[in-house]
Write a protein that holds these residues in place. Structure first.
Motif, PDB file in Angstrom:
ATOM      1  N   GLN A   1     -34.346  40.004 -54.153  1.00 48.53           N
ATOM      2  CA  GLN A   1     -35.116  40.688 -53.113  1.00 48.53           C
ATOM      3  C   GLN A   1     -36.558  40.929 -53.549  1.00 48.53           C
ATOM      4  O   GLN A   1     -37.474  40.869 -52.719  1.00 48.53           O
ATOM      5  N   ASP A   2     -36.776  41.181 -54.827  1.00 51.43           N
ATOM      6  CA  ASP A   2     -38.153  41.305 -55.324  1.00 51.43           C
ATOM      7  C   ASP A   2     -38.913  40.001 -55.111  1.00 51.43           C
ATOM      8  O   ASP A   2     -40.090  40.011 -54.703  1.00 51.43           O
ATOM      9  N   ARG A   3     -38.270  38.882 -55.372  1.00 54.12           N
ATOM     10  CA  ARG A   3     -38.920  37.591 -55.179  1.00 54.12           C
ATOM     11  C   ARG A   3     -39.162  37.298 -53.702  1.00 54.12           C
ATOM     12  O   ARG A   3     -40.193  36.731 -53.338  1.00 54.12           O
ATOM     13  N   LEU A   4     -38.236  37.687 -52.861  1.00 55.23           N
ATOM     14  CA  LEU A   4     -38.428  37.494 -51.425  1.00 55.23           C
ATOM     15  C   LEU A   4     -39.591  38.333 -50.901  1.00 55.23           C
ATOM     16  O   LEU A   4     -40.308  37.907 -49.986  1.00 55.23           O
ATOM     17  N   SER A   5     -39.785  39.516 -51.479  1.00 61.50           N
ATOM     18  CA  SER A   5     -40.875  40.383 -51.019  1.00 61.50           C
ATOM     19  C   SER A   5     -42.245  39.781 -51.301  1.00 61.50           C
ATOM     20  O   SER A   5     -43.239  40.171 -50.686  1.00 61.50           O
ATOM     21  N   MET A   6     -42.301  38.830 -52.239  1.00 61.50           N
ATOM     22  CA  MET A   6     -43.576  38.190 -52.569  1.00 61.50           C
ATOM     23  C   MET A   6     -43.832  36.930 -51.742  1.00 61.50           C
ATOM     24  O   MET A   6     -44.866  36.287 -51.893  1.00 61.50           O
ATOM     25  N   VAL A   7     -42.876  36.565 -50.896  1.00 60.66           N
ATOM     26  CA  VAL A   7     -43.035  35.391 -50.039  1.00 60.66           C
ATOM     27  C   VAL A   7     -43.527  35.858 -48.673  1.00 60.66           C
ATOM     28  O   VAL A   7     -42.883  36.681 -48.018  1.00 60.66           O
ATOM     29  N   ASN A   8     -44.653  35.344 -48.260  1.00 67.01           N
ATOM     30  CA  ASN A   8     -45.269  35.769 -47.000  1.00 67.01           C
ATOM     31  C   ASN A   8     -44.621  35.040 -45.822  1.00 67.01           C
ATOM     32  O   ASN A   8     -45.230  34.192 -45.161  1.00 67.01           O
ATOM     33  N   ARG A   9     -43.353  35.376 -45.574  1.00 67.52           N
ATOM     34  CA  ARG A   9     -42.618  34.718 -44.505  1.00 67.52           C
ATOM     35  C   ARG A   9     -41.418  35.565 -44.115  1.00 67.52           C
ATOM     36  O   ARG A   9     -40.826  36.244 -44.950  1.00 67.52           O
ATOM     37  N   SER A  10     -41.066  35.514 -42.842  1.00 68.90           N
ATOM     38  CA  SER A  10     -39.855  36.172 -42.353  1.00 68.90           C
ATOM     39  C   SER A  10     -38.771  35.116 -42.182  1.00 68.90           C
ATOM     40  O   SER A  10     -39.019  34.049 -41.603  1.00 68.90           O
ATOM     41  N   PHE A  11     -37.590  35.405 -42.683  1.00 63.67           N
ATOM     42  CA  PHE A  11     -36.479  34.458 -42.594  1.00 63.67           C
ATOM     43  C   PHE A  11     -35.508  34.928 -41.506  1.00 63.67           C
ATOM     44  O   PHE A  11     -35.080  36.080 -41.502  1.00 63.67           O
ATOM     45  N   THR A  12     -35.153  34.019 -40.626  1.00 63.73           N
ATOM     46  CA  THR A  12     -34.321  34.374 -39.471  1.00 63.73           C
ATOM     47  C   THR A  12     -32.910  33.800 -39.552  1.00 63.73           C
ATOM     48  O   THR A  12     -32.047  34.193 -38.768  1.00 63.73           O
TER      49      THR A  12
END
Length: 270
Positions: free
Chosen positions: A34-45
């Motif tokens: 989740q820390d790594r996802l927070s650094m990705v400027n994108r929303s995943f659906t």
């Protein structure tokens, strides 16, 4: 059923996982992802998670579809914009095949994050058990899974066809009262010995006693407990897409590096 020449006894592994009662490594892996996802400027659906412990991820990413980490994954092709493979790759008999299946499940420019235990995991226990068994019996048998080093795991991403591959690791030093406590904790996590080539007879107490003395002599912390290393390797890769940056073609540069650095170029001798 186990495939011929398999590294992991899948039946034994599944039996251990059913009996697992603690998931602290899985929880740490989920927090790191989740820390790594927070650094990705994108929303995943349309996220999907491959994990042997669905109950951990239901709290972390409740909107995701969860799939078991069986050898043939139930992931549909081009269905997801995010796939997380959570701390199960180190037991896979075909880790490249697992990653290829994840890539095929991703939409173009979809993201994979895979967490695996790395080669530095339980180095202390592996060393002490090996020395103890050689001392007591004069031989060795597989006791701890041979987990891959970060460089080898990173190379798997390229072999599986991912773009922009990245591998990084996190080391955890966990303290235990003694070797018996450590081995009980591994069993409680579903991470006991499930190697296909393992010795099926119970581990002799004499071996564990010798290993315990070696462990205490070599790896005791300042507060009188023993230390165990867990290395988590995180693999990040993208399903190929035309929108992604690509390396320039060799020879296509428009400016000399020496000019850009305002340096004098010195030709190398033939």
């Amino acid at each position: 059923m186990n495939a011929p020449n398999a590294l992991t006894d899948i039946v034994a592994l599944q039996r251990q996982r059913v009996r697992a009662t603690t998931h602290f490594l899985q929880e740490i892996a989920a927090d790191e992802v989740q820390d790594r996802l927070s650094m990705v400027n994108r929303s995943f659906t349309a996220p999907a998670i491959v994990t042997p412990f669905s109950q951990v991820w239901k709290n972390h990413l409740p909107e995701a579809i969860i799939f078991p980490d069986q050898e043939v994954l139930e992931l549909a092709a081009d269905e997801h914009d995010l796939v997380i493979h959570s701390l199960a790759l180190h037991w896979a008999n075909d880790p490249v095949g697992q990653l290829i299946q994840c890539r095929r499940a991703l939409k173009p420019d979809g993201l994979l994050i895979a967490a695996s235990l790395g080669g530095q995991t339980l180095t202390e226990l592996r060393s002490c058990l090996g020395q103890a068994e050689a001392t007591v019996t004069g031989g060795l048998s597989p006791r701890v899974a041979p987990m891959a080093e970060i460089r080898d795991l990173g190379a798997l991403l390229q072999r599986a066809g991912f773009a922009l591959p990245v591998a990084d690791s996190v080391k955890l030093n966990v303290e235990y009262r003694d070797v018996w406590h450590l081995m009980r904790d591994l069993k409680a996590m579903g991470e006991g010995n499930a190697l296909a080539a393992r010795n099926r007879t119970p581990l002799k107490r004499q071996i564990v006693d010798v290993a315990s003395r070696l462990y205490t002599d070599q790896y005791t912390t300042s507060n009188g407990r023993i230390s165990a290393t867990f290395e988590m390797v995180f693999l990040t890769g993208w399903a190929p897409d035309e929108s992604q940056p690509k390396p320039l073609r060799p020879g296509s540069a428009q400016q000399r590096l020496a000019d850009a650095l305002a340096a004098t170029e010195t030709p190398l001798p033939d």
